[in-house]
Design an enzyme around this catalytic site. Structure first.
Site, short mmCIF file in Angstrom:
data_model
loop_
_atom_site.label_atom_id
_atom_site.label_comp_id
_atom_site.label_asym_id
_atom_site.label_seq_id
_atom_site.Cartn_x
_atom_site.Cartn_y
_atom_site.Cartn_z
N ASP A 172 5.96 0.77 -4.52
CA ASP A 172 4.62 0.30 -4.88
C ASP A 172 4.85 -0.49 -6.17
O ASP A 172 5.98 -0.94 -6.42
CB ASP A 172 3.65 1.50 -5.07
N LYS A 225 1.18 9.87 -1.98
CA LYS A 225 1.51 8.85 -2.97
C LYS A 225 2.17 9.54 -4.16
O LYS A 225 1.92 10.73 -4.41
CB LYS A 225 0.23 8.16 -3.45
N1 GLU Z 1 2.81 1.15 -1.41
C1 GLU Z 1 2.46 0.57 -0.15
C2 GLU Z 1 1.01 0.85 0.15
O1 GLU Z 1 0.19 0.86 -0.74
C3 GLU Z 1 3.44 0.91 0.96
C4 GLU Z 1 3.69 2.36 1.19
C5 GLU Z 1 4.81 2.66 2.19
O2 GLU Z 1 5.44 1.74 2.70
O3 GLU Z 1 5.02 3.85 2.45
O4 GLU Z 1 0.59 1.01 1.28
#
Ligand code: GLU
Length: 449
Positions: free
Chosen positions: A170, A130
């Site tokens: 996100d 992340k």
């Molecule tokens: N931000 C999204 C999550 O919390 C998607 C992440 C992504 O698609 O890599 O899973």
């Protein structure tokens, strides 16, 4: 009182607290997973021997960097950028980027930690990571957003790659931001490497259904929980917090499945519209014009806006928290249950506090935790990577079918794992244990790395 952590696991948790001081959201996310793992170590003593829990709590790599950029007035601005590459046992690091003033290392680590187990549950070959920045996109011009994204990527690009680390969106990061970052990555590397970012626009390597995927997926997950109880969305009154990408497509899918969403929100307050939320209007206001949800009232006189209010005061049968972490506390959870709520599906990451989770679990309602219920977003990102790798693009129908199948599989896996470990109906245990076991086996197989 929070549930007890098993005595073999407690010292590991204490060590996490000592090694990561002040990172309260990270502590919360770790604690929630560790609470589920005691019985797993009884069945799998090899995980103790290999110190899998200790290793999983320590990110493989953490990158923190300066992001300098110039605003429209010519002032130099400085933000902080992060990428936590948490675990790559199952595949390249995968997880979104969050741009929000509340971002600091503790937020990114909680999100990255959750992402490991969420991604494992999808059954697709993706590790967990992340990133993000404390940059606040609110009120910034398009040019400012572009300059910020370019500066952010000028540092981050060296850590990325389609086989290494694949960010996405996100909170605060959508198609526009992904576009600017992809453009900068392409410019610096001189490579049209589609698989390095997901959430791309359709005409330049994106996947159909990716924008809808988190909301649709969370709704499919709740639909599965309701089916187990011989129930469905038909005729149900629902509330969905937030009004961003996740909330919008949750509302759309609930309406398609015969439920009625009567409330949604933004950080200023919530609207209630008993006739059912006018989704097209919310999309126009939030996605296109980037306005506040309050402006909904200019178009619907029979709706009401509660400034600074708490959306969980609104009685509903299904609640879908789709805004941010810790938006439902113990009192909110108790109120929801008392008002007749029978199902909760988390579109956001860790939207319920530990006290709230306890209330939901003890009440016996159907409670789908984020790392299972909102896995549809990242799962569809992995489908985008598949399409990029084969230089193909799939139809909306086919991609949505794949998403629905994945959500059904996740539900089944969590359901069966909860039963196997003696806590039937507890999707928190089901998700934590099933996700952990998958990663743990891979880590054992790959040796001490
Ligand atoms: N931000 C999204 C999550 O919390 C998607 C992440 C992504 O698609 O890599 O899973």
């Amino acid at each position: 009182m929070a549930p007890k952590i098993d005595e073999k696991v407690e010292p590991i948790f204490q060590e996490v607290l000592a090694r990561n001081p002040g990172e309260t959201e990270f502590h919360q996310a770790v604690r929630e997973v560790l609470e589920s793992l005691g019985p797993v170590l009884v069945k799998h003593p090899e995980f103790c021997h290999h110190k899998i829990i200790e290793r999983i709590c320590e990110p493989e790599r953490q990158i923190i960097f300066r992001v300098p950029w110039q605003d429209d007035q010519g002032n130099v601005q400085i933000n902080r950028g992060f990428r936590v590459e948490f675990n790559s046992a199952l595949g390249p690091y995968k997880g979104g980027l969050r741009f929000h003033p509340s971002v600091y290392l503790g937020i990114i680590k909680f999100l990255g930690f959750e992402q490991i187990f969420k991604n494992a549950l999808t059954g697709l070959p993706i590790g967990g990571g992340k990133g993000g920045s404390d940059f606040d996109p609110k009120g910034r011009s398009d040019d400012e957003i572009m300059r910020f994204c370019q500066s952010f990527m000028t540092e981050l690009y060296r850590h990325l790659g389609e086989y290494t680390d694949v960010p996405a969106g996100d909170i605060g990061v959508g198609g526009r931001e992904i576009g600017y970052m992809f453009g900068q990555y392409k410019r610096i590397t001189n490579r049209y490497e589609s698989g390095v970012l997901t959430g791309k626009g359709l005409s330049w390597g994106g996947s159909l259904v990716r924008p809808e995927a988190t909301g649709y997926g969370a709704t499919f997950f709740v639909d599965e929980m309701l089916k187990v109880r011989g129930d469905s969305f038909g005729g149900k009154t629902c509330t969905v917090s937030g009004s961003g990408n996740v909330a919008i497509y949750t509302i759309e899918k609930i309406h398609q499945l015969g439920g009625k969403v009567i409330a949604c929100s933004d950080s200023n307050g919530y609207i209630v519209h008993e006739r059912g939320i006018d989704l097209q209007l919310v999309q126009q206001l939030k996605e296109i014009e980037r306005r506040r949800i309050k402006d909904y009232l200019n178009y619907h006189k029979d709706a009401r806006f509660v400034e600074g209010g708490n959306i969980w005061d609104v009685p509903c049968q299904v609640a879908m928290p789709s805004a941010t972490q810790n938006e439902i506390n113990g009192k909110d959870a108790a109120k929801l249950v008392k008002n007749g709520c029978i199902a909760v599906g988390e579109g956001a990451n860790m939207p319920t506090t530990p006290e709230g989770v306890k209330v939901f679990l003890e009440s016996g309602i159907a409670y789908g935790p984020g790392k299972a219920a909102n896995a549809g977003g990242v799962a569809t990102s992995a489908l985008e990577m598949q399409q990029n790798a084969s230089r193909d693009s799939w139809t909306f129908e086919y991609t949505e079918q794949r998403l629905q199948q994945i959500m059904q599989n996740i539900h089944q896996l969590c359901y069966e794992t909860a039963e196997e470990y003696g806590t039937p109906g507890n999707y928190v245990n089901g998700a934590n244990i099933a996700g952990f076991i998958k990663v743990a086996h891979a880590m054992v197989a790959l040796g001490l790395i």
